[in-house]
Design an enzyme around this catalytic site. Structure first.
Site, PDB file in Angstrom:
ATOM      1  N   ASN A   1      19.249 -26.251  43.067  1.00 24.62           N
ATOM      2  CA  ASN A   1      20.097 -27.061  43.931  1.00 24.62           C
ATOM      3  C   ASN A   1      19.850 -26.747  45.393  1.00 24.62           C
ATOM      4  OD1 ASN A   1      22.597 -25.922  45.583  1.00 24.62           O
ATOM      5  ND2 ASN A   1      22.240 -24.529  43.873  1.00 24.62           N
TER       6      ASN A   1
ATOM      7  N   GLY B   1      28.427 -21.382  36.537  1.00 23.55           N
ATOM      8  CA  GLY B   1      28.007 -22.440  37.447  1.00 23.55           C
ATOM      9  C   GLY B   1      27.236 -23.514  36.696  1.00 23.55           C
TER      10      GLY B   1
ATOM     11  N   CYS C   1      24.799 -18.601  51.236  1.00 25.55           N
ATOM     12  CA  CYS C   1      24.354 -19.967  50.988  1.00 25.55           C
ATOM     13  C   CYS C   1      22.887 -20.088  51.417  1.00 25.55           C
ATOM     14  CB  CYS C   1      25.186 -20.983  51.765  1.00 25.55           C
ATOM     15  SG  CYS C   1      24.617 -22.669  51.427  1.00 25.55           S
TER      16      CYS C   1
ATOM     17  N   GLY D   1      23.887 -17.026  34.995  1.00 26.35           N
ATOM     18  CA  GLY D   1      23.298 -17.076  33.657  1.00 26.35           C
ATOM     19  C   GLY D   1      24.289 -17.065  32.513  1.00 26.35           C
TER      20      GLY D   1
ATOM     21  N   ASN E   1      31.660 -16.432  51.508  1.00 23.55           N
ATOM     22  CA  ASN E   1      30.305 -16.659  51.025  1.00 23.55           C
ATOM     23  C   ASN E   1      29.305 -16.183  52.071  1.00 23.55           C
ATOM     24  OD1 ASN E   1      27.913 -17.625  50.056  1.00 23.55           O
ATOM     25  ND2 ASN E   1      28.691 -19.666  49.536  1.00 23.55           N
TER      26      ASN E   1
ATOM     27  N   LYS F   1      35.240 -25.015  46.306  1.00 21.17           N
ATOM     28  CA  LYS F   1      33.892 -25.113  46.883  1.00 21.17           C
ATOM     29  C   LYS F   1      33.900 -24.429  48.244  1.00 21.17           C
ATOM     30  CE  LYS F   1      29.873 -26.619  48.408  1.00 21.17           C
ATOM     31  NZ  LYS F   1      28.592 -26.024  47.928  1.00 21.17           N
ATOM     32  N   SER F   2      32.874 -23.633  48.546  1.00 16.15           N
ATOM     33  CA  SER F   2      32.784 -23.006  49.872  1.00 16.15           C
ATOM     34  C   SER F   2      32.964 -24.088  50.928  1.00 16.15           C
ATOM     35  CB  SER F   2      31.411 -22.370  50.076  1.00 16.15           C
ATOM     36  OG  SER F   2      31.218 -21.291  49.182  1.00 16.15           O
TER      37      SER F   2
ATOM     38  N   GLY G   1      23.362 -28.169  50.343  1.00 11.89           N
ATOM     39  CA  GLY G   1      23.524 -28.158  51.799  1.00 11.89           C
ATOM     40  C   GLY G   1      24.973 -28.059  52.243  1.00 11.89           C
TER      41      GLY G   1
ATOM     42  N   LYS H   1      30.864 -13.029  48.477  1.00  5.60           N
ATOM     43  CA  LYS H   1      29.899 -13.584  47.521  1.00  5.60           C
ATOM     44  C   LYS H   1      28.526 -13.227  48.045  1.00  5.60           C
ATOM     45  CE  LYS H   1      28.544 -16.629  44.228  1.00  5.60           C
ATOM     46  NZ  LYS H   1      29.041 -18.024  44.224  1.00  5.60           N
TER      47      LYS H   1
ATOM     48  N   SER I   1      23.045 -18.150  43.796  1.00  7.43           N
ATOM     49  CA  SER I   1      21.759 -18.582  43.229  1.00  7.43           C
ATOM     50  C   SER I   1      20.602 -17.782  43.840  1.00  7.43           C
ATOM     51  CB  SER I   1      21.557 -20.072  43.517  1.00  7.43           C
ATOM     52  OG  SER I   1      21.736 -20.332  44.891  1.00  7.43           O
TER      53      SER I   1
END
Ligand SMILES: C=Cc1c(C(=O)O)[nH]c(=O)[nH]c1=O
Length: 314
Positions: free
Chosen positions: A72, A274, A132, A253, A129, A44-45, A75, A167, A198
């Site tokens: 989602n 994901g 976010c 997807g 990342n 996880k980031s 946060g 990312k 996302s």
């Protein structure tokens, strides 16, 4: 058919892995991924300090009529950098490569994490990342090209030009593909690009309650699942065409062998899951491996390289 592949010269049993953020926040999840049939895995980031993240409900699956997906606004909840650094020290690298994702709240935090990572001399592969969408008050780096350029200059030198990846958020304009790729191509140590995160700040509405369905940010959150597949494929192919020296990791997807095949055809070397992983759990890797293998069998492909990046145009 043989699903084996290599990534940054590391051998993988197959190209499938989790998307950062899904089934990878705590030890039990990481161990489950380690035991799963995933060819690789990512944490996880993380931020320098642990974070609780946004109030719940903050993840919802959208399973009304087609298409299917998730929204989602977690946060950036995570156990803090030291926790994931400790995991990199106990991971079994013989079984599969490990990526560590960082998403510092400031440039200094990113540099501090990178400095520790460099000193740790770990086989874990760094994925930074830049995308976010759910930390209130923090604009996505991936949509601020000057800030992205500055970060990459600092981070690549801070990491001693060791191979790392980014990312990215989805882009929706050819000029943005061009500009983002031009920046990335100035950093040879950015060895891979993971497309996409996302689709940020979507809004899901429940008509019975006449309400949004997640609590944070008045219901605005990142979209995943079927909704994002065509955008994910476009970003994979756009960066595959523009960054011939870099590997592309496809995300967005993928819920069966079909979409995994599409991502690889579009140029993805590895493929992340994901939403589908969130809903099905780590057994999904065995299912999608078998489905991808069956598609290759039917098409007469014995290896991924025979169709990787070979998307035809009309
Ligand atoms: C790292 C934060 C992210 C989050 C989050 O923790 O809210 N959700 C996403 O869909 N993508 C992210 O990159």
């Amino acid at each position: 058919p043989n699903l084996a592949t290599t990534f940054l010269d590391l051998p993988l049993n197959n190209p499938l892995m989790n998307a950062s953020g899904v089934w990878c926040s705590v030890g039990s999840q990481l161990e489950a991924l380690q035991e799963s049939e995933a060819g690789a895995m990512v944490t996880k980031s993380c931020t320098l300090q642990p974070r609780d993240g946004n109030p719940e409900p903050r993840y919802r699956v959208l399973n009304g009529d087609k298409p299917w997906g998730s929204i989602n606004s977690m946060g950036l909840p995570n156990e803090g950098f030291a926790y994931y650094l400790r995991y990199t020290e106990r991971h079994d690298y013989e079984s599969k490569p490990l990526f560590i994702s960082i998403s510092g709240l400031t440039l200094d935090d990113n540099l501090a994490m990178i400095d520790s990572l460099k000193d740790a001399v770990t086989p874990a592969i760094l994925e930074i990342n830049l995308s976010c969408p759910n930390v209130p008050g923090k604009a996505q780096l991936g949509y601020d090209f000057d800030a992205m350029d500055t970060l990459l200059a600092e981070v690549t030198s801070g990491y001693g030009q060791r191979a790392l990846g980014v990312k990215l958020p989805p882009y929706f304009d050819i000029a943005h593909f061009d500009e983002a790729a031009a920046i990335l191509n100035r950093y040879p140590s950015v060895a891979f690009v993971t497309c996409i995160n996302s689709i940020g700040n979507a809004l899901a509405i429940d008509i019975d309650s006449e309400s949004v369905i997640i609590k944070p940010k008045d219901g605005f959150g990142g979209l995943g699942g079927d909704y994002v597949l065509p955008t994910a494929l476009a970003n994979v192919n756009a960066f595959y065409r523009r960054c011939p020296e870099k590997a592309i990791i496809g995300c967005g997807g993928v819920k069966s062998g079909q979409e995994a095949f599409m991502h690889i055809l579009a140029g993805a070397t590895l493929v992340q899951m994901g939403t589908a992983l969130y809903e099905e759990g780590p057994s999904i890797f065995g299912r999608v491996k078998a489905e991808l293998s069956e598609i290759m069998e039917k098409k007469g492909y014995s290896s991924l390289s025979q169709f990787h990046g070979k998307l035809k145009t009309l």
